[in-house]
Design a protein around this motif. Structure first.
Motif, short mmCIF file in Angstrom:
data_model
loop_
_atom_site.label_atom_id
_atom_site.label_comp_id
_atom_site.label_asym_id
_atom_site.label_seq_id
_atom_site.Cartn_x
_atom_site.Cartn_y
_atom_site.Cartn_z
N GLY A 1 1.17 -1.43 0.22
CA GLY A 1 -0.03 0.11 0.19
C GLY A 1 0.82 0.72 -0.40
N GLY A 2 -0.13 2.25 0.05
CA GLY A 2 0.40 3.83 -0.45
C GLY A 2 2.17 4.18 -1.41
N ALA A 3 2.15 5.42 -1.31
CA ALA A 3 3.19 5.68 -2.36
C ALA A 3 3.98 5.52 -2.85
CB ALA A 3 2.62 7.18 -1.98
N SER A 4 4.92 4.70 -2.02
CA SER A 4 6.23 3.44 -2.21
C SER A 4 5.25 2.17 -2.39
CB SER A 4 6.78 3.84 -0.66
OG SER A 4 5.79 2.93 0.43
N GLY A 5 4.20 2.09 -1.84
CA GLY A 5 3.97 0.41 -2.97
C GLY A 5 3.91 0.45 -4.01
N LEU A 6 3.36 2.26 -4.97
CA LEU A 6 2.64 2.37 -6.28
C LEU A 6 3.84 2.23 -6.74
CD1 LEU A 6 0.83 2.71 -7.88
CD2 LEU A 6 0.54 4.81 -7.26
N GLY A 7 5.12 2.99 -6.24
CA GLY A 7 5.95 3.50 -7.05
C GLY A 7 7.02 1.39 -7.03
N VAL A 8 6.86 1.49 -6.07
CA VAL A 8 7.63 -0.43 -5.63
C VAL A 8 7.25 -0.88 -7.80
CG1 VAL A 8 7.43 -2.58 -4.69
CG2 VAL A 8 8.27 -0.37 -3.68
N ILE A 9 5.67 -1.05 -7.52
CA ILE A 9 5.18 -1.10 -8.57
C ILE A 9 5.29 -0.55 -10.32
CG2 ILE A 9 2.76 -1.73 -9.71
CD1 ILE A 9 1.90 -2.08 -7.17
N ILE A 10 5.30 0.73 -10.31
CA ILE A 10 5.66 1.29 -10.93
C ILE A 10 7.14 1.04 -12.17
CG2 ILE A 10 5.84 3.68 -12.35
CD1 ILE A 10 3.35 4.10 -10.87
N GLU A 11 8.04 0.61 -10.72
CA GLU A 11 9.44 0.79 -10.84
C GLU A 11 9.16 -1.09 -11.62
OE1 GLU A 11 13.61 -0.29 -8.80
OE2 GLU A 11 12.33 1.47 -8.48
N TYR A 12 8.63 -1.91 -11.33
CA TYR A 12 9.26 -3.54 -11.66
C TYR A 12 7.96 -3.21 -13.21
CZ TYR A 12 11.72 -4.87 -7.71
OH TYR A 12 12.19 -5.82 -6.71
#
Length: 280
Positions: free
Chosen positions: A34-45
């Motif tokens: 969750g959160g913006a960090s989780g979104l960042g990890v998903i978009i990075e991969y």
């Protein structure tokens, strides 16, 4: 000035702890809780865009929304953390500190809970998905907890699509661990029991017998009995979990017919109830 420097220092420390939780424990095992960090990890991969850039862009957007809809005070309370967190995400390399996936998720979730709890304690934030729910609460009276749940659910569902079923369930476990740890950090680790006793004994006699058994502070209140025009005295004792069984046995010896109710409390002060653990 000293207070402000200390506050900024705590925000920076919290942002570093949160970034370490993501880059060293969560992301290496493909968990986006969750959160913006989780979104960042998903978009990075998925798109090969650095997570720090995604979080920074997201935070800039929510900072503008905070300034427009929540006011300058909340904007400045969020500004430092919203910039520091993506900065630390970019500076701290991703590295798998713990190879065991479940253990790594536990450590990362505890670290995340500690970082967020420090920020809550000083009324600060790192931005992210915490701001939109506050705007929804202010203008549409939607509970922030519901808004956060929805935003985290969206990110976790995206992780199901990108990382698979196993990572999805690990993300759910991470959210649960973080919630439990934050609850204990916010309400206190040194839990105690408040014990309420209502007996028909004379207050002075009951106090004398209790004083001979225990050193706990005993506070008495006058209460209305269930019988018409009859008043009883309610006794209140605060004790640790370790002390509770002995107190329960003592009360039963003094008055087996007493009404006894016990419940957990996290903080006690004043009215003679400030807690000092005994050695029994």
């Amino acid at each position: 000035m000293v207070k402000q420097i200390k506050r900024v220092g705590l925000i920076l420390i919290s942002a570093l702890i949160l970034a370490a939780s993501v880059n060293l424990f969560m992301s290496p095992h493909h968990v986006a809780a969750g959160g913006a960090s989780g979104l960042g990890v998903i978009i990075e991969y998925a798109l090969n865009i650095d997570r720090s850039i995604t979080v920074l862009i997201f935070n800039v957007i929510v900072l503008v929304l905070a300034a427009l809809f929540l006011g300058k005070e909340y904007f400045f309370n969020t500004l430092i953390g919203a910039i520091a967190f993506p900065l630390f995400l970019g500076l701290l390399p991703e590295y798998m500190v713990v190879s065991d996936r479940f253990l790594s998720i536990i450590i990362g979730s505890i670290g995340w809970a500690i970082g967020v709890s420090i920020l809550y304690n000083i009324q600060a934030s790192i931005g992210g998905t915490t701001i939109p729910p506050l705007i929804l609460e202010k203008y549409f009276h939607i509970s922030p907890s519901i808004g956060l749940l929805v935003s985290d659910a969206i990110v976790v569902c995206l992780s199901l699509y990108i990382f698979g079923v196993e990572s999805f369930f690990f993300a759910l476990i991470s959210i649960a661990i973080t919630s439990v740890v934050m609850t204990y950090l916010e309400t206190g680790m040194n839990r105690k029991k408040a014990i309420i006793i209502v007996t028909s004994m004379e207050p002075s006699e009951f106090r004398q017998k209790m004083d001979a058994i225990t050193v706990q502070t005993l506070v008495m209140f006058t209460v209305q009995s269930g019988e018409e025009n009859k008043q009883d005295t309610m006794k209140l004792i605060v004790a640790s979990d370790k002390e509770y069984p002995a107190l329960k046995q003592a009360i039963n010896q003094i008055d087996p017919q007493a009404f006894v109710m016990a419940y957990n409390v996290s903080e006690v002060s004043d009215l003679g109830l400030t807690y000092h653990p005994s050695d029994i």
